[in-house]
Write a protein that holds these residues in place. Structure first.
Motif, PDB file in Angstrom:
ATOM      1  N   GLY A   1      -0.983 100.668  43.779  1.00  0.00           N
ATOM      2  CA  GLY A   1      -2.737 100.886  43.343  1.00  0.00           C
ATOM      3  C   GLY A   1      -3.592 100.779  44.841  1.00  0.00           C
ATOM      4  O   GLY A   1      -4.617 101.391  44.828  1.00  0.00           O
ATOM      5  N   LEU A   2      -3.152 101.695  46.207  1.00  0.00           N
ATOM      6  CA  LEU A   2      -4.049 101.381  47.344  1.00  0.00           C
ATOM      7  C   LEU A   2      -4.344 102.665  47.660  1.00  0.00           C
ATOM      8  O   LEU A   2      -5.344 102.772  48.016  1.00  0.00           O
ATOM      9  CB  LEU A   2      -3.031 101.071  48.676  1.00  0.00           C
ATOM     10  CG  LEU A   2      -2.344  99.790  48.421  1.00  0.00           C
ATOM     11  CD1 LEU A   2      -1.742  98.836  49.133  1.00  0.00           C
ATOM     12  CD2 LEU A   2      -4.090  98.769  48.383  1.00  0.00           C
ATOM     13  N   VAL A   3      -3.342 103.604  47.130  1.00  0.00           N
ATOM     14  CA  VAL A   3      -4.035 105.627  47.626  1.00  0.00           C
ATOM     15  C   VAL A   3      -5.384 105.895  46.826  1.00  0.00           C
ATOM     16  O   VAL A   3      -5.300 105.935  45.766  1.00  0.00           O
ATOM     17  CB  VAL A   3      -2.684 106.202  46.887  1.00  0.00           C
ATOM     18  CG1 VAL A   3      -2.891 107.666  47.244  1.00  0.00           C
ATOM     19  CG2 VAL A   3      -1.325 105.930  47.660  1.00  0.00           C
ATOM     20  N   ASP A   4      -6.201 106.583  47.679  1.00  0.00           N
ATOM     21  CA  ASP A   4      -7.216 107.084  47.474  1.00  0.00           C
ATOM     22  C   ASP A   4      -7.579 108.457  46.911  1.00  0.00           C
ATOM     23  O   ASP A   4      -8.085 108.292  46.691  1.00  0.00           O
ATOM     24  CB  ASP A   4      -8.492 106.316  47.715  1.00  0.00           C
ATOM     25  CG  ASP A   4      -8.417 105.133  48.479  1.00  0.00           C
ATOM     26  OD1 ASP A   4      -9.002 103.743  47.140  1.00  0.00           O
ATOM     27  OD2 ASP A   4      -8.258 103.938  49.318  1.00  0.00           O
ATOM     28  N   GLU A   5      -6.754 108.611  47.632  1.00  0.00           N
ATOM     29  CA  GLU A   5      -6.785 110.516  47.672  1.00  0.00           C
ATOM     30  C   GLU A   5      -4.979 110.515  48.262  1.00  0.00           C
ATOM     31  O   GLU A   5      -4.157 110.340  48.805  1.00  0.00           O
ATOM     32  CB  GLU A   5      -7.595 110.934  48.417  1.00  0.00           C
ATOM     33  CG  GLU A   5      -7.942 112.264  49.014  1.00  0.00           C
ATOM     34  CD  GLU A   5      -8.809 112.307  49.837  1.00  0.00           C
ATOM     35  OE1 GLU A   5      -8.669 113.930  50.469  1.00  0.00           O
ATOM     36  OE2 GLU A   5     -10.119 111.844  49.799  1.00  0.00           O
TER      37      GLU A   5
END
Length: 187
Positions: A136-140
């Protein structure tokens, strides 16, 4: 707020490399190359798997690349200036400055890195990006989609995890490449 951005070149059918491991999708023109450079300049840290790191390290270890043009010199400077974290169980030392080697991807450590960072962080390499997605770390996501179909190879996106994304921007380049920017829903 600092973002963790997955950046990759990808074929129209979703691969970052063919079945032999090659990623020669076509000639990058100056416009696409400048876009990559701008993105590198906006990030302070790059997270890499070993193989992508070794591919990119030439931007520091081979001075003839930067000598080819001002555009290539800008890219080399941006790459050299940033901090790099390489995740590898086999690499014993980094061949470039501002680089540290970590044995395993640790989501908690990456969250702490994001919290402390003053500029965006990029993640490169499909396997590493898959781990970041799962945590759940990807923001974009910034996907440079090339007008090429490989029919097989290494997928650009996780094949064992679901991520619902929202399109936030798009840009078409003169050579047929399209940059698609997405963010995970709920962010």
């Amino acid at each position: 707020m600092t973002k963790l951005i997955y950046v990759t070149n990808v074929t129209l059918d979703g691969y970052i490399e063919d079945e032999r491991g090659a990623f020669d999708f076509g000639p990058a023109d100056a416009e696409v190359f400048r876009s990559h450079t701008d993105l590198l300049q906006s990030a302070g840290t790059f997270l890499y798997g070993r193989r992508l790191y070794e591919t990119m390290a030439v931007w520091e270890t081979d001075a003839t690349l930067a000598a080819q043009s001002e555009l290539m010199a800008d890219f080399a400077t941006a790459w050299q200036t940033a901090n790099k974290v390489v995740y590898s169980t086999t690499l014993t030392a980094a061949s470039t400055a501002n680089t540290r080697v970590e044995r395993h991807f640790d989501p908690t450590a990456v969250r702490e890195l994001k919290a402390a960072a003053g500029s965006d962080i990029t993640v490169g390499g499909a396997n590493l990006a898959s781990q970041a997605f799962k945590a759940g770390l990807v923001d974009e996501c910034q996907l440079f989609v090339w007008p090429t179909v490989l029919g097989g190879g290494k997928p650009a996106l996780p094949t064992d995890a679901r991520a619902d994304l929202e399109l936030i921007d798009e840009r078409r380049f003169g050579n047929g490449v399209v940059l698609l920017r997405y963010r995970p829903l709920g962010q």
